[in-house]
Write an enzyme that holds these catalytic residues in place. Structure first.
Site, PDB file in Angstrom:
ATOM      1  N   GLU A  72     -32.461 -11.394 -15.333  1.00 35.49           N
ATOM      2  CA  GLU A  72     -31.747 -12.101 -15.710  1.00 35.49           C
ATOM      3  C   GLU A  72     -31.735 -13.786 -15.292  1.00 35.49           C
ATOM      4  O   GLU A  72     -31.722 -14.949 -15.887  1.00 35.49           O
ATOM      5  CB  GLU A  72     -30.042 -12.030 -15.301  1.00 35.49           C
ATOM      6  CG  GLU A  72     -28.786 -11.867 -16.381  1.00 35.49           C
ATOM      7  CD  GLU A  72     -28.198 -10.970 -16.114  1.00 35.49           C
ATOM      8  OE1 GLU A  72     -27.690  -9.820 -16.886  1.00 35.49           O
ATOM      9  OE2 GLU A  72     -27.351 -11.636 -15.618  1.00 35.49           O
ATOM     10  N   GLU A  96     -34.832 -14.872 -17.169  1.00 38.53           N
ATOM     11  CA  GLU A  96     -34.089 -15.367 -18.612  1.00 38.53           C
ATOM     12  C   GLU A  96     -33.058 -16.704 -18.256  1.00 38.53           C
ATOM     13  O   GLU A  96     -33.680 -17.901 -19.870  1.00 38.53           O
ATOM     14  CB  GLU A  96     -33.529 -14.816 -19.064  1.00 38.53           C
ATOM     15  CG  GLU A  96     -33.113 -13.995 -20.732  1.00 38.53           C
ATOM     16  CD  GLU A  96     -32.411 -13.525 -20.698  1.00 38.53           C
ATOM     17  OE1 GLU A  96     -31.795 -11.219 -20.088  1.00 38.53           O
ATOM     18  OE2 GLU A  96     -31.620 -13.081 -22.234  1.00 38.53           O
ATOM     19  N   CYS A 106     -23.729  -7.052 -18.046  1.00 35.28           N
ATOM     20  CA  CYS A 106     -24.159  -5.923 -16.712  1.00 35.28           C
ATOM     21  C   CYS A 106     -22.586  -4.706 -16.979  1.00 35.28           C
ATOM     22  O   CYS A 106     -22.930  -3.868 -16.909  1.00 35.28           O
ATOM     23  CB  CYS A 106     -24.438  -5.817 -15.806  1.00 35.28           C
ATOM     24  SG  CYS A 106     -23.780  -7.558 -15.265  1.00 35.28           S
ATOM     25  N   SER A 133     -27.316 -11.642 -22.233  1.00 37.52           N
ATOM     26  CA  SER A 133     -28.482 -11.112 -21.457  1.00 37.52           C
ATOM     27  C   SER A 133     -29.147  -9.857 -21.922  1.00 37.52           C
ATOM     28  O   SER A 133     -28.135  -8.862 -22.066  1.00 37.52           O
ATOM     29  CB  SER A 133     -28.325 -11.155 -20.261  1.00 37.52           C
ATOM     30  OG  SER A 133     -29.772 -10.407 -19.667  1.00 37.52           O
ATOM     31  N   LYS A 165     -19.782   4.049 -18.016  1.00 38.56           N
ATOM     32  CA  LYS A 165     -20.884   4.589 -18.134  1.00 38.56           C
ATOM     33  C   LYS A 165     -21.545   5.360 -18.663  1.00 38.56           C
ATOM     34  O   LYS A 165     -22.579   6.211 -18.349  1.00 38.56           O
ATOM     35  CB  LYS A 165     -20.815   4.022 -16.260  1.00 38.56           C
ATOM     36  CG  LYS A 165     -21.123   2.571 -15.969  1.00 38.56           C
ATOM     37  CD  LYS A 165     -21.898   1.781 -15.870  1.00 38.56           C
ATOM     38  CE  LYS A 165     -22.244   0.419 -14.952  1.00 38.56           C
ATOM     39  NZ  LYS A 165     -22.985  -0.558 -16.119  1.00 38.56           N
ATOM     40  N   GLU A 169     -22.213   4.769 -21.961  1.00 36.90           N
ATOM     41  CA  GLU A 169     -23.432   3.541 -21.735  1.00 36.90           C
ATOM     42  C   GLU A 169     -24.566   4.067 -21.911  1.00 36.90           C
ATOM     43  O   GLU A 169     -25.313   4.389 -22.456  1.00 36.90           O
ATOM     44  CB  GLU A 169     -23.377   2.616 -20.830  1.00 36.90           C
ATOM     45  CG  GLU A 169     -24.470   1.639 -20.794  1.00 36.90           C
ATOM     46  CD  GLU A 169     -24.443   0.726 -19.349  1.00 36.90           C
ATOM     47  OE1 GLU A 169     -24.104   1.681 -18.622  1.00 36.90           O
ATOM     48  OE2 GLU A 169     -25.033  -0.654 -19.667  1.00 36.90           O
ATOM     49  N   GLU A 213     -32.356   2.848 -26.553  1.00 37.71           N
ATOM     50  CA  GLU A 213     -32.598   1.392 -24.999  1.00 37.71           C
ATOM     51  C   GLU A 213     -32.426   2.905 -24.439  1.00 37.71           C
ATOM     52  O   GLU A 213     -33.131   2.244 -23.181  1.00 37.71           O
ATOM     53  CB  GLU A 213     -32.343   0.368 -25.537  1.00 37.71           C
ATOM     54  CG  GLU A 213     -33.343  -0.039 -26.514  1.00 37.71           C
ATOM     55  CD  GLU A 213     -32.394  -0.758 -27.622  1.00 37.71           C
ATOM     56  OE1 GLU A 213     -31.179  -0.807 -27.476  1.00 37.71           O
ATOM     57  OE2 GLU A 213     -33.025  -1.550 -27.985  1.00 37.71           O
ATOM     58  N   CYS A 228     -16.066  -4.883 -11.199  1.00 34.64           N
ATOM     59  CA  CYS A 228     -15.617  -3.202 -11.107  1.00 34.64           C
ATOM     60  C   CYS A 228     -14.857  -2.693  -9.742  1.00 34.64           C
ATOM     61  O   CYS A 228     -14.566  -1.501  -9.769  1.00 34.64           O
ATOM     62  CB  CYS A 228     -17.260  -2.907 -10.703  1.00 34.64           C
ATOM     63  SG  CYS A 228     -18.765  -3.291 -11.772  1.00 34.64           S
TER      64      CYS A 228
END
Lengths: 161, 583, 114, 580
Positions: B280, B283, B301, B321, B360, B363, B369, B511
């Site tokens: 990141e 980037e 994230c 990102s 998650k 996810e 991907e 989180c």
């Protein structure tokens, strides 16, 4: 379901756009137009006004007035205000249910009649009252129900009422 | 200056700032007024009616949760009548609730159950009447059982106001009232971003995380499987609450625990965070210096945030990102790099993530991907609460476990990696490495105080090599609107971008306040959890992702360089606009 | 129309109270209409027009005597103001022929007089 | 030329012919005295007197004689008609029971004609207020009048206004609560339809007093005509500058919008009503904060009921003191009631506060339609309670009704006779409240539902004596722990019927009997053998074949098969089927 005309919805919304707390009024406009609030229309309203769809459904389902299903051709509302209740409205309802083979809150299979119960039409002096498509019949007797309904079962007679 | 009001509670004089509720004020005199609908983290909903108190001189009883103390009030918090009324109300609630506690995910951790026990309700006063509403298991992350719902309104408030998602709503009224997405559709067809804040705030078993412990137990039993595990930064700071320990960092005991549960290798998501930072920050450097793609760069994230953006803010896709979230990175590397290095058949590897998060769970199948290794990179996700249950099921005396280390290859993390678990942490970690990437020099002062803390939107400026880098950090999805609107306005008016770098976390506090964390979170608790992570960072010898020797080795041995071909293929993803409603 | 001020209001008040035209007033609130007031109103409207009565026809709200709806109030020919109750289309005819045309009150229909 | 009109009506209900007979005799008398050209004799349908025997009303003198006998005809003609002498033994010197304040224009003016309103002193109050009164003076005048909210709770109107005026935040709002949801009450509809301008004027005066710039009518969508009349009136007001900027050339600017309800009784509750105007579910919020401090969109707001607002122009036009002369010490002015149910003359009455309930029922409305005894009078609708026959002499005002365990409410007054079952009535109201509960708070949502279940059981003959204690326990928890007035008051009909008619509940539970014959499940239809003519009509008409027998032996009803539909009783020509 009939086609939803986005332009028409927009113009219905336009009247209330920018006014505070317009959702209930927009839903009134829509229900007046379609007889109920179709989901695609709600989605369109959400898009146009920025009001989340969840809020729109919260409101539609909270208020008795709004319907999510297409209406029957004629809506029979039996008033269950206290005065009407005391003067025999439950019997009228029973008679209507028997004659039309439906339960309160339902529509007849042929889509001709929807029967529901309302809380006071404000015509207590004429109790018991039954309203069909907004026309109020006062001091209704159980024995008159058949005749009143028959006025609506024949298309040509509708015009007269 | 706030005015102070003076009143009496049970005859004891109290002085509290004007506006203090009776519920709060009562704590001053060591009284905890029983309440069901009020969550300490949320404004009062005033829906349960249990917290009533008597005000002397009036006929009425008032709700302590939402009534401010007034000067001269004489408040009685309990007398036989009050207790009888409270008991009746609880019994009424029970009469509309399936009392199958033994089979409920919230058994022993349920606010309604606790009150029932407190009030000594042992029999059924009123016949039970249950509503007939189907369960909703559609999201793979959150399970909804509206029949267990007591209509406290917390989830709806959280979903609509705190998160601005508007997936959950009330439908109908009276006894027909229920929680549901707009018009009785399923959550998966709604704008739900699976953040799980509803579940974290639910007092009963009406909304819970999808329980995957069974899947994991089975995998651990399966001789064919090679079970590996990783745990997120935030888990180490909150798992202790399962045993009454608040703000304690249990990293090393957790490693030991996970091995005892039967995992063959224990990784740390914080290491994945280090990799995320490498990618990141690179980037960011590229966008900043070479203007390859537009700024600001927005972090990606948090899967709920990603989902939210794909549904509500598709115009921001170019700013996102492309880097995957840390646990997905560990996932793909475990089935590629690790598998190759240790000669394990990647098809046998069963990768479990221990996360503070319900999102998650969704996810891991979000897009193709997430199968970059050739397999589903992550096989199962357990959230902190589920891990807590597994510890108890296994009968492990967690607090007395010895301390162990993670498997070094995907486990040794830097201080930057572990602060990912708190709001502002990603930003701080990224700035540390970006500074190096841009200037070639290390920071002298590594801590960015201005990006820490629980303020809902934090905006600050950081100087890197004479360049003023403007950053913004938002947490709790409703906070993000302000930041995005500023960006949007600048785009629209073609003025200078308001920010270079933006960090967003869906859950308040980041989180540490995740939807899968132990119940009854408050800001106080969020701060304590975050503090545990920041002190972990402080104690670390290495506090920069790019200095982590295992990171260096990983790039040298396997990935090549950040944003290189292999990195792009394994560690990056793409975003596509999603419909708000699928129905 | 131009904007009202205090003087306009006084002027309208004086003008309206000075004129005391004869009238037939039909109670037209929801309950009256439900009881048939619209039909009664239509009879009056039609007859007044076709028979060139000079009497004014107006609507009013509910006077509270719901049991006697539809209500019709008549002021005519210098007589006291008479309220008729349970007025049907036939009684409306009678009111016109007897009361309005010939100053004779209709029997069995009067519910108030003032 | 007719000089006098004599109206005749038998008010004793002795028989349809009495009036006609007396009329003929009177006519004969007039004829004998050769007064036919001067005196017009008319049979009235109703003169507003009940239980006074034959009533003779002589116009234009407005002389009313009661309990008139045939033998009085001669002297009435000789003295009163020929010589203008009043007969003291016949005269009925009764002051009018009704005083019309809120309804002063209803039925009188053309609601669609603003000039007609102005002719009846419309906008006189407003022009006084705008040009001569300070807002404080307006509030003072309201204080003098003693006007209390007519929506139900009876909160002093001036205090509401004063609190709102004191709030510093701007803008402020005035809301007219026209969400009349009480089943069996329609006072507000009547005023909205019959006198829209007076409510608008009342709102404007309120707005001026509190400093509001915007008003809302919140009207039930079930009242389309009311909505139409208000809408037309508002348009007219805007047209002539009675709404808008610088009204009547003053500095006061104000406008009003209409918002429709959508079928939710709870929206009559202030905080729920505001939520509804804001476009949300109509769920109540805790108070404080009160609307006068933080109301619509968090701004100071005054919410007044239709009837309250209709009183306001009267007060400002004729003075607060004049208004305060009507009524009792604690309850000033008049109250409009919608008297319905088993009443002879159902309709709206407006009476001074403090009038005996009896007078409303018997003197104004003529007693029960059936002629049977009044069993109870229910006031306050679903939030109110019953007043039993023995207490009918109660003087009607806010405090007295509360003492009786009922409330004034918005003005519904339901008269019940001995054919009405008190458990059934309680069930009816609870059913209403359960359906109308917003569902937000547990005591109201579930408590009401559980009470209804118990009442259902009792009326089906499945009640247990412990149920009575349970009813009371749930009722207390609802009253004390519900968030808003709907939930707090929902158990009132149960509590008050239990209070006055507990023996009826017990009859249902223990004896499985409903003395009013309303609770179908408890009815027993039997054939009275002595009266039965064995015609077989019941036998052939019974839809479930519960009647057995033949023309020889007679007929019997098998109680285990009977569904209590009542068809047998309906068809029997000899009253040989009994129902108890």
């Amino acid at each position: 379901m009939e086609n939803i005309n986005t332009e028409e919805i927009k113009s219905l919304i336009q009247k209330w756009k920018g006014k505070d707390g317009n959702l209930v009024m927009i839903l009134h406009e829509i229900q007046n137009r379609y007889g109920y609030v179709p989901r695609p229309v709600s989605l369109e309203v959400s898009k146009e006004t920025g009001i989340p769809l969840a809020r729109i459904y919260e409101v539609i389902t909270f208020y008795n007035y709004f319907e999510l299903c297409p209406p029957a051709k004629h809506t029979i509302s039996v008033c269950m205000g206290t005065a009407c209740y005391l003067k025999g409205a439950p019997e009228l309802l029973e008679e209507i249910e028997t004659l039309l083979h439906v339960q309160e809150g339902q529509s007849t299979e042929d889509g001709q009649f929807h029967v529901n119960v309302v809380r006071c039409l404000g015509c207590c002096g004429l109790a018991p009252v039954v309203s069909i498509d907004g026309k109020i019949f006062g001091k209704v007797k159980k024995s008159e129900i058949m005749e009143i309904l028959s006025r609506y079962t024949h298309e040509e007679n509708n015009v007269k009422v | 200056m706030t005015k102070v009001v003076q009143a009496q509670i049970n005859g004891i004089l109290i002085r509290v700032p004007e506006g203090t509720t009776i519920l709060e004020a009562a704590k001053q005199v060591q009284i905890k007024i029983p309440v069901l609908c009020k969550h300490p983290d949320l404004p009062p909903e005033a829906s349960c009616g249990i917290c009533i108190v008597r005000i002397k001189g009036t006929n009425k009883m008032l709700r302590a949760c939402c009534t401010p103390v007034e000067n001269g009030m004489e408040i009685i918090t309990h007398d036989p009548e009050i207790i009888e009324i409270r008991r009746t109300v609880i019994e009424l609630i029970l009469s509309n609730h399936p009392n199958d506690c033994l089979k409920c995910q919230r058994n022993n951790d349920c606010e309604l159950q606790r009150l029932t026990a407190d009030f000594g309700i042992h029999s059924e006063s009123f016949p039970t009447f249950l509503r007939d509403i189907p369960k909703d298991y559609s999201t793979n992350a959150i399970d909804l059982d509206p029949v267990k719902c007591i209509l406290c309104g917390r989830c709806v408030h959280v979903c609509q106001n705190q998160q601005n998602v508007w997936a959950l709503s009330f439908l109908e009224r009276g006894m027909q009232t229920r929680i549901s997405p707009a018009g009785d559709i399923q959550l998966a067809d709604s704008p739900c971003v699976r953040c799980g804040q509803c579940a974290a705030h639910c007092p009963t078993g009406a909304i819970v995380e999808k329980d995957d412990t069974g899947i994991v137990w089975n995998a651990l039993q399966n001789k064919e499987k090679y079970c590996v595990v990783q745990m997120a930064p935030a888990v180490r700071a909150s798992i202790g609450e399962t045993f009454g320990q608040i703000g304690v960092n249990y990293t090393k005991k957790l490693y030991a625990l996970l091995r005892r549960l039967g995992f063959k290798a224990v990784f740390d998501t914080s290491f994945g965070a280090d990799i995320t930072i490498m990618e990141e920050a690179s980037e960011f450097e590229e966008r900043l210096l070479k203007q390859t793609r537009p700024l600001p760069l927005i972090t990606s994230c948090c899967p709920s945030w990603v989902d939210f953006m794909e549904k509500f803010h598709t115009d921001m896709i170019e700013n996102f990102s492309s880097c995957k979230s840390p646990h997905e990175i560990i996932g793909v590397l475990s089935k590629t790099y690790y598998a190759e290095k240790f000669k394990i058949d990647p098809s046998k590897i069963f990768m479990v993530s221990i996360m503070p998060c319900t999102s998650k769970k969704y996810e891991i199948q979000r897009s193709s991907e997430m199968f970059a290794s050739g397999f589903q990179d992550i096989d199962a996700v357990l959230c902190t609460r589920e891990l807590g249950r597994m510890i108890k099921q296994a009968g492990i005396d967690f607090e007395n476990l010895p301390e162990e280390q993670a498997d070094s290859i995907l486990g040794e993390y830097s201080g930057a990696g572990v602060i990912f678990g708190s709001t502002g942490g990603v930003m701080e970690a990224a700035l540390r490495t970006a500074h190096y990437l841009i200037t070639g020099r290390e920071l002298e002062h590594v801590e960015f105080e201005s990006v820490r803390g629980l303020e809902r939107v934090k905006e600050t400026e950081v100087e890197i090599d004479g360049m003023k880098i403007r950053v913004a950090i938002a947490h709790g999805l409703s906070s993000v609107e302000y930041v995005l609107e500023k960006i949007r306005q600048a785009k629209l008016n073609n003025t200078e971008i308001p920010y270079h770098l933006v960090e967003v976390m869906a859950c308040p506090g980041g989180c540490v306040g995740g939807g899968g964390q132990p119940y009854m979170v408050t800001d106080e608790l969020r701060v304590k959890r975050a503090k545990a992570l920041y002190s972990d960072d402080k104690d670390k010898e290495i506090r920069f992702s790019h200095q982590n020797p295992y990171i260096k080795r990983l790039y040298e041995e396997y990935l090549g360089k950040p944003l290189g071909e292999k990195s792009e293929r394994l560690l990056h993803t793409t975003y596509v606009p999603q419909p708000l409603y699928r129905k | 129309m131009s904007k009202f001020n205090k003087d306009t209001i006084i002027a309208i008040h004086n003008q309206e109270t000075a004129e005391q035209p004869d009238y037939i007033s039909v109670g037209m609130s929801a309950c009256g209409i439900a009881a048939g007031a619209q039909e009664v109103y239509d009879v009056f409207a039609k007859q007044i027009k076709s028979r060139n009565f000079t009497i004014k026809l107006r609507k009013c709200g509910c006077a509270g005597m719901c049991y006697a709806e539809p209500l019709v109030e008549v002021k005519a020919n210098g007589m006291p103001v008479v309220t008729y109750g349970r007025v049907t289309e036939e009684i409306a005819q009678l009111i016109l022929e007897k009361h309005v045309a010939n100053s004779i009150l209709v029997n069995d229909c009067v519910v108030n007089i003032r | 030329m007719v000089k006098r009109i004599v109206l005749i009506k038998d008010t004793a209900a002795t028989g349809p012919d009495t009036t006609r007979d007396f009329y003929n005799r009177f006519l004969d008398g007039i004829r004998e005295h050769k007064l036919l050209d001067e005196i017009m004799v008319v049979r009235a349908a109703d003169l507003g007197y009940y239980g006074h025997g034959l009533v003779v009303k002589i116009m234009p003198n407005n002389i009313v004689y009661h309990n008139v006998q045939n033998t009085d005809i001669e002297r009435i003609i000789k003295s009163t008609i020929e010589k203008n002498q009043i007969l003291d033994d016949l005269i009925l010197n009764e002051k009018p029971k009704q005083i019309k304040v809120a309804l002063r224009n209803c039925g009188l003016i053309d609601p669609e004609n603003i000039n007609d309103y102005i002719a009846h002193d419309g906008y006189k109050a407003l022009s006084n207020v705008l040009l001569e009164f300070t807002p404080e003076k307006v509030i003072d005048e309201l204080k003098k009048s003693g006007l209390r909210g007519r929506g139900g709770a009876g909160y002093p109107t001036w205090m509401k206004w004063k609190a709102c005026r004191a709030s510093r935040s701007n803008p402020k709002y005035i809301i007219c609560n026209a969400d009349e949801g009480d089943p069996g009450a329609y006072m507000d509809r009547s005023i909205l339809e019959g006198d829209p301008y007076s409510i608008i004027e009342g709102m404007m005066i309120a707005a001026y007093a509190v400093g509001a710039s915007k008003g809302y009518f919140y009207i039930r969508a079930e009242y389309p005509l009311a909505v139409q009349r208000i809408d037309e009136a508002l348009t007219k007001c805007r047209e002539v500058g009675l709404l808008g900027e610088n009204i009547l050339d003053s500095k006061f600017s104000f406008d009003i919008d209409i918002r429709l309800g959508a079928g939710a009784f709870v929206c009559g509750e202030e905080t729920a009503l505001m939520a509804s105007i804001e476009g949300k579910r109509g769920t109540p919020h805790p108070r404080p904060p009160y609307p006068t401090g933080s109301g619509l969109w968090g701004q100071p707001t005054v919410i007044n009921n239709v009837e309250t607002l209709a009183n306001v122009p009267y007060i400002l036009c004729y003075g607060g003191d004049n208004f305060a002369k009507i009524g009792t010490n604690s309850s000033k002015g008049t109250k409009v009631f919608a008297v319905t149910g088993k009443i002879k003359n159902s309709g709206l009455v407006e009476v001074p506060m403090g009038i005996p309930l009896k007078e409303i029922i018997y003197d104004i409305c003529g007693g029960t339609i059936s002629g049977k005894d009044v069993k109870a009078v229910q006031t306050g609708g679903p939030s109110g309670g019953v007043i039993p026959n023995k207490n009918l002499d109660v003087l009607v005002d806010y405090d007295n009704l509360q003492k009786m365990g009922s409330i004034m409410g918005s003005g519904g007054m339901i008269v019940m006779d001995t054919d009405d079952c008190m458990v059934d009535i309680a069930k009816f109201y609870l059913g209403f409240c359960v359906e109308e509960s917003c569902g937000k708070c547990a005591p109201c949502r579930i408590g009401g539902f559980q009470i209804l279940q118990i009442l259902n059981r009792i009326t089906e003959g499945k009640g247990k004596i412990e149920d009575l204690a349970t009813l009371k326990r749930i009722a207390v928890s609802m009253q004390k722990a519900s968030l808003c007035g709907l939930g707090q008051n929902a158990p009132n009909p149960v509590v008050s019927t239990l209070n006055y008619f507990e023996e009826e509940y017990k009859e249902h539970i223990i004896n499985k009997r409903c003395r009013a014959g309303k609770c179908v499940a408890l009815l027993t239809y039997t054939i009275i053998q002595e009266k039965c003519k064995k015609c077989a009509l019941c036998f052939t008409n019974c839809p479930v074949k519960a009647i057995s027998g033949n023309r020889e032996t007679g007929y019997k009803i098998d109680q285990s098969l009977c569904t209590k539909c009542g068809k047998c009783k309906e068809v029997c020509k000899f009253k040989a089927v009994s129902k108890e």
